[in-house]
Design an enzyme around this catalytic site. Structure first.
Site, PDB file in Angstrom:
ATOM      1  N   HIS A 119       0.836  -1.209   0.000  1.00 21.41           N
ATOM      2  CA  HIS A 119       0.000   0.000   0.000  1.00 21.41           C
ATOM      3  C   HIS A 119       0.872   1.261   0.000  1.00 21.41           C
ATOM      4  CE1 HIS A 119      -2.852   3.068   1.306  1.00 21.41           C
ATOM      5  NE2 HIS A 119      -2.071   3.310   2.349  1.00 21.41           N
ATOM      6  N   GLU A 178      -5.560   9.732   1.009  1.00 23.38           N
ATOM      7  CA  GLU A 178      -5.947   8.316   0.885  1.00 23.38           C
ATOM      8  C   GLU A 178      -7.010   8.075  -0.187  1.00 23.38           C
ATOM      9  OE1 GLU A 178      -4.427   5.875   2.061  1.00 23.38           O
ATOM     10  OE2 GLU A 178      -3.403   6.529   3.890  1.00 23.38           O
TER      11      GLU A 178
HETATM   12 FE   LIG Z   1      -2.023   5.090   3.540  1.00 25.57          FE
END
Ligand SMILES: [Fe+2]
Length: 508
Positions: A336, A381
């Site tokens: 990620h 995000e």
């Molecule tokens: Fe993140």
């Protein structure tokens, strides 16, 4: 001295709990916003229990938080006890101005010096006047003075105001090396507590994750980040996600992400068969935007994570998600971080935006940290932006998760323009895909709006990052402003010279 005291206060009221079932886990997906809320709650509870303990110890149930902090500062050493403390007291006078003489006499008895005195008619019933008295005296005498005034029936209340003992601004790191103190985890290693974690039943996976997390615990400022020999299974998990991103990126990612991704490929850092090493990535980022990486052992507290961004430091996990679940992870992992966050941290505009969020978090209140975390959530995000009338993704959680990326760009969710004042209050969805996404016109536009919103926050000082010293400077004196003006003048001189030279060359 003030910093040391503030740091001690931070430790005194530090979070002593970590996430547990009581916070709604294991069923929730972990996020910075949730962490910030949890942090606010725990800090409040911890403060309450620290206060109760201090009151019981002193057998004085009227002690306030400010007095406990003062007691704590005085108890450091005999010198600290005798140090001169400036303080402001608010006294509620029952009997009118006659009580003023008593106040002044008592201050004199404790060898205090009155620096300011003002009175006003009180709005409280049964009280004639309120008096604000600013004094300076030794800490031990100040504590005794408060006790003594409280014993008098002439006053309905004697309150020590917190502004004057530097307790209102939470401690924050001033130098990049202070980030060694900003590695507070909201979670211990807890896949075993989370039945939905793909590694819950896999002892070998949990041990591997723990072994990698140990690197972060041992890491100190200035160290290079130790390499990890990733296993074949870990590399193949990376490869599956990497290839998917490669496929979806041309159509759905913003142009800044694609450009930086290409540079990472050219540098042989992003290749399908091998997980990049954080140290290589950190060196790459340093060359492009001055960002660097620090290894993180898991999800940090929101305050610590955001603070590191102020120094252009990104705290990155190094372990890999479970291979049974390559396209979903309930917590951040290095896939990620690498595929979601790293490319845009190599873009100058986005790097600046990230640092602005970090700078705004330094010394912010708990509720402001919650708002900043929410802004971070809906931008860094899950952010979308416009590009030639088309919608593109720039959020790391979107770019590293195919399912959510396709959902965000479908016609199902509601899209709203990014406005920090409303975005920061938007409840977020942590169980399913987001029903609402925020769209920025551009990173520049997002940065401008963010700056305007941040200027309305409660912090009574401005900060700036000095990249030469890796220090955050609090701009709270004329001398510091003079230095800044001198630096800006030098930059202006370079700019003027450059413009003149360009103009000159056009006519040659
Ligand atoms: Fe993140």
């Amino acid at each position: 001295m003030a910093v040391a005291a503030a740091q001690k206060n931070r430790e005194m009221f530090a979070i002593k709990k970590s996430y547990s079932i009581e916070n709604g886990y294991p069923s929730r997906r972990r996020s910075l916003v949730d962490d910030a809320r949890f942090e606010t709650l725990v800090v409040k509870q911890t403060k309450q229990s620290v206060l109760e303990e201090a009151r019981a110890r002193a057998n004085d149930y009227t002690l306030t938080e400010e007095e406990v902090i003062l007691q704590n500062a005085a108890s450091e050493s005999p010198e600290a006890e005798q140090a001169i403390q400036k303080a402001a007291l608010l006294l509620r006078m029952r009997d009118g101005m006659g009580s003023l003489a008593r106040i002044l006499k008592t201050i004199d008895n404790y060898k205090g010096c009155v620096e300011h005195l003002e009175t006003r008619p009180s709005q409280a019933s049964g009280i004639q006047f309120d008096a604000l008295v600013k004094v300076s005296m030794t800490r031990s005498n100040l504590l005794q003075l408060i006790r003594s005034l409280r014993q008098s029936t002439a006053f309905a209340g004697v309150n020590l105001l917190s502004d004057n003992i530097s307790s209102k601004t939470p401690w924050f790191p001033r130098h990049a090396s202070d980030l060694d103190n900003c590695n507070h985890l909201m979670t211990k290693f807890e896949p075993e507590l989370d039945m939905n974690h793909p590694g819950f039943a896999d002892k070998q996976y949990r041990e591997r994750r723990k072994e990698i997390a140990e690197i972060a615990f041992a890491y100190k400022y200035g160290d290079s980040i130790p390499s990890i020999t990733y296993t074949e299974v870990e590399n193949s998990t990376w490869q599956r996600v990497f290839n998917t991103v490669l496929e979806l990126m041309p159509k759905h990612a913003c142009k800044e992400y694609k450009a930086a991704f290409g540079k990472l490929q050219e540098a042989d850092i992003f290749v399908p068969h091998r997980i990049p090493q954080l140290d290589d990535v950190s060196n790459f980022l340093r060359k492009h935007t001055g960002f660097t990486l620090r290894p993180a052992a898991g999800l940090l507290t929101a305050r610590d994570f955001l603070a590191s961004l102020a120094f252009r430091v990104f705290q990155s996990t190094q372990y890999v998600r479970h291979n049974n679940s390559p396209f979903h992870t309930p917590e951040p992992d290095c896939i990620h971080e690498l595929l979601g966050h790293i490319p845009l941290l190599a873009d100058p505009n986005f790097a600046q935006f990230s640092q602005e969020i970090g700078l705004a978090s330094l010394g912010a209140s708990d509720s402001e940290i919650e708002k900043l975390s929410t802004v971070y959530w809906f931008t860094v995000e899950f952010g979308l932006c416009k590009e030639n009338q088309q919608l593109k993704a720039y959020g790391a959680a979107l770019l590293s998760s195919i399912g959510e990326l396709l959902h965000a760009l479908s016609d199902k969710p509601e899209l709203r323009p990014f406005e920090p004042a409303s975005t920061s209050l938007q409840p977020y969805q942590d169980q399913e895909y987001q029903p609402i996404y925020y769209v920025a016109e551009s990173f520049d536009d997002a940065k401008d709006k963010f700056r305007r919103w941040v200027s309305t926050m409660s912090r009574p000082f401005e900060v700036r990052f000095n990249p030469h010293t890796e220090r955050v400077e609090v701009l709270d004196s004329v001398e510091k402003l003079d230095t800044l003006i001198w630096q800006l003048n030098t930059e202006m001189l370079h700019l003027t010279n450059a413009v003149n030279k360009l103009r000159g060359s056009r006519f040659e």
